[in-house]
Design an enzyme around this catalytic site. Structure first.
Site, PDB file in Angstrom:
ATOM      1  N   SER A   9       0.843  -1.202   0.000  1.00 37.06           N
ATOM      2  CA  SER A   9       0.000   0.000   0.000  1.00 37.06           C
ATOM      3  C   SER A   9       0.871   1.243   0.000  1.00 37.06           C
ATOM      4  CB  SER A   9      -0.896   0.005   1.241  1.00 37.06           C
ATOM      5  OG  SER A   9      -1.394   1.311   1.438  1.00 37.06           O
ATOM      6  N   HIS A  27      -1.409  -1.407  -4.076  1.00 36.63           N
ATOM      7  CA  HIS A  27      -2.645  -0.962  -3.432  1.00 36.63           C
ATOM      8  C   HIS A  27      -2.575   0.556  -3.269  1.00 36.63           C
ATOM      9  CE1 HIS A  27      -6.223  -1.689  -0.955  1.00 36.63           C
ATOM     10  NE2 HIS A  27      -5.749  -0.803  -0.102  1.00 36.63           N
ATOM     11  N   ASP A  39      -4.545   3.716  -1.798  1.00 38.97           N
ATOM     12  CA  ASP A  39      -5.616   4.147  -0.901  1.00 38.97           C
ATOM     13  C   ASP A  39      -6.041   5.569  -1.212  1.00 38.97           C
ATOM     14  OD1 ASP A  39      -6.057   1.941   0.916  1.00 38.97           O
ATOM     15  OD2 ASP A  39      -3.996   2.262   1.565  1.00 38.97           O
ATOM     16  N   MET A  91      -8.589   8.580  -0.062  1.00 41.76           N
ATOM     17  CA  MET A  91      -9.421   9.027   1.068  1.00 41.76           C
ATOM     18  C   MET A  91      -9.895  10.459   0.835  1.00 41.76           C
ATOM     19  SD  MET A  91      -7.064   7.710   4.157  1.00 41.76           S
ATOM     20  CE  MET A  91      -6.181   6.161   4.100  1.00 41.76           C
ATOM     21  N   HIS A 120      -8.322   1.553  -3.909  1.00 44.82           N
ATOM     22  CA  HIS A 120      -9.262   1.375  -2.804  1.00 44.82           C
ATOM     23  C   HIS A 120      -9.889   2.727  -2.480  1.00 44.82           C
ATOM     24  CE1 HIS A 120      -9.675   0.206   1.772  1.00 44.82           C
ATOM     25  NE2 HIS A 120     -10.844   0.341   1.171  1.00 44.82           N
ATOM     26  N   MET A 157     -11.884   4.932  -0.419  1.00 44.66           N
ATOM     27  CA  MET A 157     -12.520   5.181   0.889  1.00 44.66           C
ATOM     28  C   MET A 157     -13.143   6.567   0.815  1.00 44.66           C
ATOM     29  SD  MET A 157      -9.526   3.559   3.236  1.00 44.66           S
ATOM     30  CE  MET A 157      -8.320   3.798   1.958  1.00 44.66           C
ATOM     31  N   MET A 167     -11.768  -5.383   5.496  1.00 41.26           N
ATOM     32  CA  MET A 167     -10.917  -4.470   6.265  1.00 41.26           C
ATOM     33  C   MET A 167     -10.635  -5.102   7.629  1.00 41.26           C
ATOM     34  SD  MET A 167     -10.262  -1.869   4.365  1.00 41.26           S
ATOM     35  CE  MET A 167      -9.236  -1.114   5.633  1.00 41.26           C
ATOM     36  N   ASP A 217      -7.023  -6.173   4.169  1.00 45.06           N
ATOM     37  CA  ASP A 217      -6.331  -4.882   4.253  1.00 45.06           C
ATOM     38  C   ASP A 217      -6.306  -4.354   5.683  1.00 45.06           C
ATOM     39  OD1 ASP A 217      -5.301  -2.353   3.766  1.00 45.06           O
ATOM     40  OD2 ASP A 217      -7.047  -1.632   2.645  1.00 45.06           O
TER      41      ASP A 217
HETATM   42  C1  DX5 Z   1      -6.211   1.801   5.780  1.00 44.76           C
HETATM   43  C2  DX5 Z   1      -5.780   1.459   4.378  1.00 44.76           C
HETATM   44  C3  DX5 Z   1      -4.733   0.438   4.282  1.00 44.76           C
HETATM   45  C4  DX5 Z   1      -3.409   0.804   4.922  1.00 44.76           C
HETATM   46  C5  DX5 Z   1      -2.725  -0.456   5.331  1.00 44.76           C
HETATM   47  O1  DX5 Z   1      -7.266   2.687   5.708  1.00 44.76           O
HETATM   48  O2  DX5 Z   1      -6.893   1.008   3.622  1.00 44.76           O
HETATM   49  O3  DX5 Z   1      -4.524   0.037   2.929  1.00 44.76           O
HETATM   50  O4  DX5 Z   1      -2.565   1.521   4.074  1.00 44.76           O
HETATM   51  O5  DX5 Z   1      -1.580  -0.127   6.032  1.00 44.76           O
HETATM   52  P1  DX5 Z   1      -0.862  -1.149   7.020  1.00 44.76           P
HETATM   53  O6  DX5 Z   1      -0.469  -2.359   6.212  1.00 44.76           O
HETATM   54  O7  DX5 Z   1       0.299  -0.380   7.509  1.00 44.76           O
HETATM   55  O8  DX5 Z   1      -1.850  -1.515   8.090  1.00 44.76           O
HETATM   56 ZN    ZN Z   2      -6.580   0.078   1.600  1.00 44.74          ZN
END
Ligand code: DX5
Ligand code: ZN
Length: 231
Positions: free
Chosen positions: A10, A35, A37, A39, A68, A70, A141, A178
């Site tokens: 990620s 991956h 993310d 947000m 992903h 969010m 998650m 994740d």
């Molecule tokens: C959290 C994200 C994850 C995050 C995972 O909201 O969706 O993808 O980056 O990070 P680690 O592996 O450090 O928990």
């Molecule tokens: Zn994620």
């Protein structure tokens, strides 16, 4: 059943000032997926990258881009991420109605992009039942979405197992996990049925990314095989 595990570093945990090099590093380290993310400061209390960043990274990498979302309004932005070169776009069950989610999946498929559906820790996996024919992937998650570096919530293992059982009846359905996945938790995620492991801190935080990817894969594949032998 195959015990082939894919690792999806990620980039939330990457050095944001050197993103291009960081992506190259994990590609050379043997990861198959990246991956990404996204947000919006509304669906989760944090902000991250925009489609512009995905688009800038796309020509630099052959990795499978796992976006992903969010965000509260995936319909508004999904085309930006499809245009940017996402290979799969995952939206959240909590963000829209089932009718909208089905439309999103159909729209993405029409554009040649795979569609994933994710549940936050408090959302039951069973709520995904009506959507299983529409989506290509379930993302469980194992932390509250919003931040990297949190601890894996062990109670989510039963949800991963539910998704793995769903995948048996829906050939091709991918199960991804994740949050908080590292050397200590990769085995239980894989034994529960995850086939794609997202790992932020465990890969980008490691001194040797290649060793980290190799070790996560070895731990997960042996846990998966051991579990299959037991059945
Ligand atoms: C959290 C994200 C994850 C995050 C995972 O909201 O969706 O993808 O980056 O990070 P680690 O592996 O450090 O928990
Ligand atoms: Zn994620």
């Amino acid at each position: 059943m195959s015990c082939e595990i894919k690792i999806a570093p990620s980039i939330l945990a990457a050095d944001a000032a050197r993103l291009a090099e960081e992506v190259k590093k994990v590609e050379e380290a043997g990861a198959e997926w990246l991956h990404i993310d996204i947000m919006d400061g509304h669906f989760v209390p944090n902000l991250s990258y925009s489609a512009q960043v995905v688009s800038a990274l796309r020509p630099l990498s052959k990795l499978f881009f796992d976006v992903h979302l969010m965000i509260s309004e995936p319909v508004k932005y999904m085309d930006d991420f499809a245009d940017a070169g996402a290979d799969i776009i995952t939206v959240h069950k909590e963000a829209c109605s089932d009718a909208e989610l089905k439309e999103i999946a159909a729209h993405l498929h029409g554009r040649g992009v795979k569609a994933g559906i994710s549940v936050k820790p408090n959302t039951p996996a069973e709520s995904l039942e009506p959507l299983l024919d529409d989506f290509d992937m379930i993302l469980i998650m194992t932390v509250e979405p919003g931040f990297g570096g949190q601890s894996y919530i062990h109670e989510m293992d039963s949800k991963i197992a539910w998704a793995a059982r769903a995948a048996e009846n829906h050939p091709g359905l991918i199960v991804e996990v994740d949050g908080g996945v590292g050397e200590k938790t990769a085995a239980e995620a894989a034994a529960s049925g995850a086939k794609v492991l997202v790992a932020g801190s465990a890969v980008f935080g490691a001194e040797d990314a290649e060793a980290a990817v190799r070790s996560l894969r070895r731990i997960a594949e042996s846990a998966c095989c051991a579990e299959e032998k037991q059945q």
